[in-house]
Design a protein around this motif. Structure first.
Motif, short mmCIF file in Angstrom:
data_model
loop_
_atom_site.label_atom_id
_atom_site.label_comp_id
_atom_site.label_asym_id
_atom_site.label_seq_id
_atom_site.Cartn_x
_atom_site.Cartn_y
_atom_site.Cartn_z
N LEU B 19 0.47 58.01 1.64
CA LEU B 19 1.68 57.58 2.32
C LEU B 19 1.50 57.38 3.82
N PHE B 20 0.71 58.24 4.45
CA PHE B 20 0.67 58.22 5.91
C PHE B 20 -0.66 57.77 6.50
N VAL B 21 -1.64 57.52 5.64
CA VAL B 21 -2.90 56.97 6.17
C VAL B 21 -3.10 55.55 5.65
N ILE B 22 -3.14 55.41 4.33
CA ILE B 22 -3.46 54.10 3.76
C ILE B 22 -2.29 53.12 3.92
N LEU B 23 -1.08 53.58 3.52
CA LEU B 23 0.08 52.69 3.55
C LEU B 23 0.39 52.14 4.96
N PRO B 24 0.47 53.00 6.00
CA PRO B 24 0.78 52.45 7.33
C PRO B 24 -0.23 51.44 7.83
N ILE B 25 -1.52 51.70 7.57
CA ILE B 25 -2.53 50.75 8.03
C ILE B 25 -2.39 49.44 7.27
N GLY B 26 -2.13 49.55 5.97
CA GLY B 26 -1.90 48.36 5.16
C GLY B 26 -0.71 47.57 5.70
N LEU B 27 0.38 48.30 6.01
CA LEU B 27 1.59 47.64 6.50
C LEU B 27 1.36 46.93 7.83
N ILE B 28 0.63 47.59 8.73
CA ILE B 28 0.40 46.97 10.04
C ILE B 28 -0.46 45.72 9.87
N PHE B 29 -1.38 45.77 8.89
CA PHE B 29 -2.22 44.61 8.60
C PHE B 29 -1.37 43.46 8.04
N ILE B 30 -0.49 43.80 7.10
CA ILE B 30 0.38 42.77 6.50
C ILE B 30 1.32 42.18 7.56
N TYR B 31 1.92 43.05 8.37
CA TYR B 31 2.86 42.57 9.39
C TYR B 31 2.19 41.67 10.41
N SER B 32 0.87 41.85 10.62
CA SER B 32 0.21 41.03 11.63
C SER B 32 0.17 39.57 11.21
N PHE B 33 0.44 39.30 9.91
CA PHE B 33 0.51 37.92 9.43
C PHE B 33 1.94 37.44 9.27
N HIS B 34 2.89 38.18 9.87
CA HIS B 34 4.30 37.78 9.77
C HIS B 34 4.77 37.16 11.07
N ASP B 35 5.63 36.13 10.95
CA ASP B 35 6.28 35.64 12.16
C ASP B 35 7.60 36.37 12.34
N LEU B 36 8.41 35.94 13.31
CA LEU B 36 9.66 36.64 13.62
C LEU B 36 10.62 36.68 12.44
N ASN B 37 10.51 35.67 11.54
CA ASN B 37 11.43 35.64 10.40
C ASN B 37 10.84 36.26 9.13
N GLY B 38 9.67 36.85 9.28
CA GLY B 38 9.07 37.51 8.13
C GLY B 38 8.30 36.58 7.22
N HIS B 39 8.01 35.35 7.67
CA HIS B 39 7.20 34.45 6.85
C HIS B 39 5.73 34.60 7.19
N PHE B 40 4.89 34.23 6.21
CA PHE B 40 3.45 34.31 6.43
C PHE B 40 3.01 33.33 7.50
N THR B 41 2.14 33.77 8.41
CA THR B 41 1.65 32.87 9.44
C THR B 41 0.34 33.39 10.01
N LEU B 42 -0.47 32.45 10.50
CA LEU B 42 -1.71 32.86 11.18
C LEU B 42 -1.54 32.77 12.69
N ASN B 43 -0.32 32.34 13.08
CA ASN B 43 -0.08 32.03 14.49
C ASN B 43 -0.31 33.20 15.44
N ASN B 44 0.00 34.42 14.97
CA ASN B 44 -0.18 35.58 15.85
C ASN B 44 -1.61 35.67 16.33
N TYR B 45 -2.54 35.49 15.37
CA TYR B 45 -3.95 35.60 15.74
C TYR B 45 -4.37 34.43 16.61
N LEU B 46 -3.89 33.21 16.23
CA LEU B 46 -4.21 32.03 17.03
C LEU B 46 -3.70 32.21 18.45
N ASN B 47 -2.45 32.71 18.54
CA ASN B 47 -1.85 32.99 19.83
C ASN B 47 -2.73 33.91 20.67
N PHE B 48 -3.17 34.97 20.02
CA PHE B 48 -3.94 35.98 20.75
C PHE B 48 -5.22 35.38 21.33
#
Lengths: 262, 265
Positions: B19-48
């Protein structure tokens, strides 16, 4: 001569190390309202502090969170360590240990941010519970690391002997294993307590509007500017820690002497 | 049977890992591919990687972390060494190093606001010496000084722990065999204390990359590190996707550091 020079160097270093703390405590006795000038000696800021119901409440919350989270984390961590130590397959042991250490090496902001995502995903209301759960979560791995070395010292012949003499596994646990590793459990509990009392970043992420711990409150106060109430608080904390330190030092010395006698 | 019982008592521990090691890291990884509306995007990485400000910020953050770690190391090493020389009183001296660690980090940082501010103690002192008043608070140097001050004990302790395990006959042997002081230091003492140096560097470098409290209070809003950026994206602009992306990059940096400073077996 060299000893004298070394002593002087250390004196200078400790002076710098303690200067900010003494500085805060010094101005806590000033009757003025800022730290530009020391006016007259006064207990005023201490009196204000004790009259500040809200701040006292926050201090109590902080202590409560630390005690509860350290107790629960110590329980989870101790049994985790016992199981981890008994794992026979090297890969399972290494994997568990690696997963265990992730939260220890992770930057606080990452822990805070990822827990915030987690709580919003399961729709947990931010406040006392989210802070408590987070503190348990980041204290568990340090308890495991404190208990593990003690378990490694416990040779299997003790446990085998206990079984041979007819002890049940529950008796082996409570009469052999737990007493043997008790010093590790204590240092784990103590570290968990320290982590919890000291934490700012994780709590800052997962605390809602209504709930605050001391670190978060000091941050908010410091962003608003200087308040000598914070100085008075430092004075009290420093006093309590000094007493604890003196006590700890004498216990340490006594243990050393006993070891020498034995 | 004994094993089975053990597993039951260890269940909360494994639940915690999930719950507190695997899940949070997974979530942060998944969220890094989300835009402001929660859709999948690669823009965050491109932006960076396209946006100058992010790259510059990451570079700045890295420079600050290197400077802070390096200064801590060269200050902490002689301290640890000299404390170890005091055979009789070193337990007490190391306790004096540990004690400030128990004073809340926020309080120590807050003290420097008073010391460095425009009407603060340092400026009063300079003014009374006729040197005039200067801006200290919200400068890079103030930020570095406070960061080093706050984290110094975490460098002193591991180095001290490895210094006291040095076998002095090795140093004597080195001198007897004709090595100079410098040679003895670099060839004998440093390699013997390397584990302590490595854990000290680990203990300071990674937190330094992600500081945001000291940055805000002492660096003003001028010094921006990866940590400040994450905090801002999560708590101010509510762009969790971008915040997670920076988080993932920080995690990757962390793994690299861990690999670099790994204990060689």
């Amino acid at each position: 001569m060299s000893k004298f020079k070394n002593g002087f160097f250390l004196f200078f270093i400790f002076l710098i190390l303690y200067l900010p703390i003494f500085y805060l405590v010094y101005y806590s006795f000033s009757s003025g309202n800022n730290i530009a000038k020391f006016e007259n000696f006064s207990w005023q800021h201490y009196l204000n502090l004790f009259a500040d119901r809200r701040l006292i409440g926050i201090v109590l919350n902080t202590i409560l969170i630390a005690l509860i989270s350290a107790t629960i984390a110590t329980t989870i961590g101790t049994f985790g360590a016992i199981y981890l130590n008994d794992l026979t397959r090297p890969w399972a042991k290494n994997l568990t240990l690696t997963l265990n250490n992730i939260l220890i090496v992770s930057p606080d902001v990452i822990i805070g941010a990822s827990f915030l995502i987690l709580y919003s995903a399961i729709k947990l209301h931010l406040g006392f519970w989210s802070v408590l759960i987070s503190h348990i979560a980041f204290s568990v791995p340090i308890v495991v690391l404190m208990v593990l070395p003690k378990l490694k010292e416990l040779t299997h012949s003790y446990i085998d002997a206990a079984y041979d003499l007819g002890a049940s596994s529950q008796q082996v646990l409570t009469r052999v294993i737990l007493p043997f590793i008790s010093s590790g459990i204590f240092s784990g509990f103590f570290m968990a307590l320290t982590y919890s009392l000291d934490d700012f970043a994780v709590t800052f992420f997962v605390t809602g509007n209504g709930f605050s711990t001391l670190s978060v409150e000091i941050y908010a106060m410091a962003r608003r500017g200087i308040s000598l109430e914070i100085n008075a608080l430092t004075g009290i904390i420093f006093f309590v820690i000094s007493i604890a330190m003196v006590f700890y030092y004498f216990v340490l010395q006594r243990n050393k002497k006993q070891k020498r006698i034995n | 049977m004994a094993k089975f019982k053990h597993f039951l008592v260890a269940a909360p521990y494994y639940l915690w890992i999930g719950l507190f090691v695997i899940l949070p890291i997974g979530l942060i990884f998944i969220y890094s591919f989300h835009d402001l509306n929660g859709h999948f995007t690669l823009n965050n990485y491109l932006n960076f990687f396209k946006n100058q400000t992010y790259l510059l910020m990451a570079f700045n953050s890295l420079c600050f972390a290197i400077i802070i770690t390096f200064i801590s190391l060269i200050v902490a090493y002689p301290i640890a060494w000299i404390i170890s020389k005091f055979q009789n009183s070193r337990d007490f001296l190391i306790l004096l190093v540990i004690m400030p660690m128990w004073i809340n980090l926020l309080l120590k940082t807050y003290a420097f606001i008073g010391i460095f501010s425009r009407n603060g103690t340092l400026n009063n002192l300079l003014a009374s010496l006729g040197l005039g008043r200067h801006q200290f608070l919200f400068t890079d140097i103030a930020f570095i000084l406070v960061a080093v001050y706050d984290q110094l004990p975490f460098m002193i302790l591991p180095i001290y722990n490895s210094v006291i395990t040095i076998n002095h006959s090795l140093i004597n042997a080195s001198f007897d065999l004709g090595a100079s002081k410098t040679q003895t230091f670099w060839r004998i003492i440093v390699p013997l204390t390397l584990p302590g140096i490595k854990s000290g560097v680990q203990a300071i470098f990674i937190p330094s990359l992600s500081l945001f409290m000291i940055t805000r209070l002492i660096g003003g809003n001028r010094v921006i590190t990866l940590g400040t950026a994450i905090e801002e994206h999560f708590l101010s602009t509510m762009n969790w996707g971008m915040g997670s992306t920076i988080g993932v990059i920080l995690i990757i940096a962390m793994i690299l550091i861990m690999l670099l400073t790994k204990e060689s077996k």
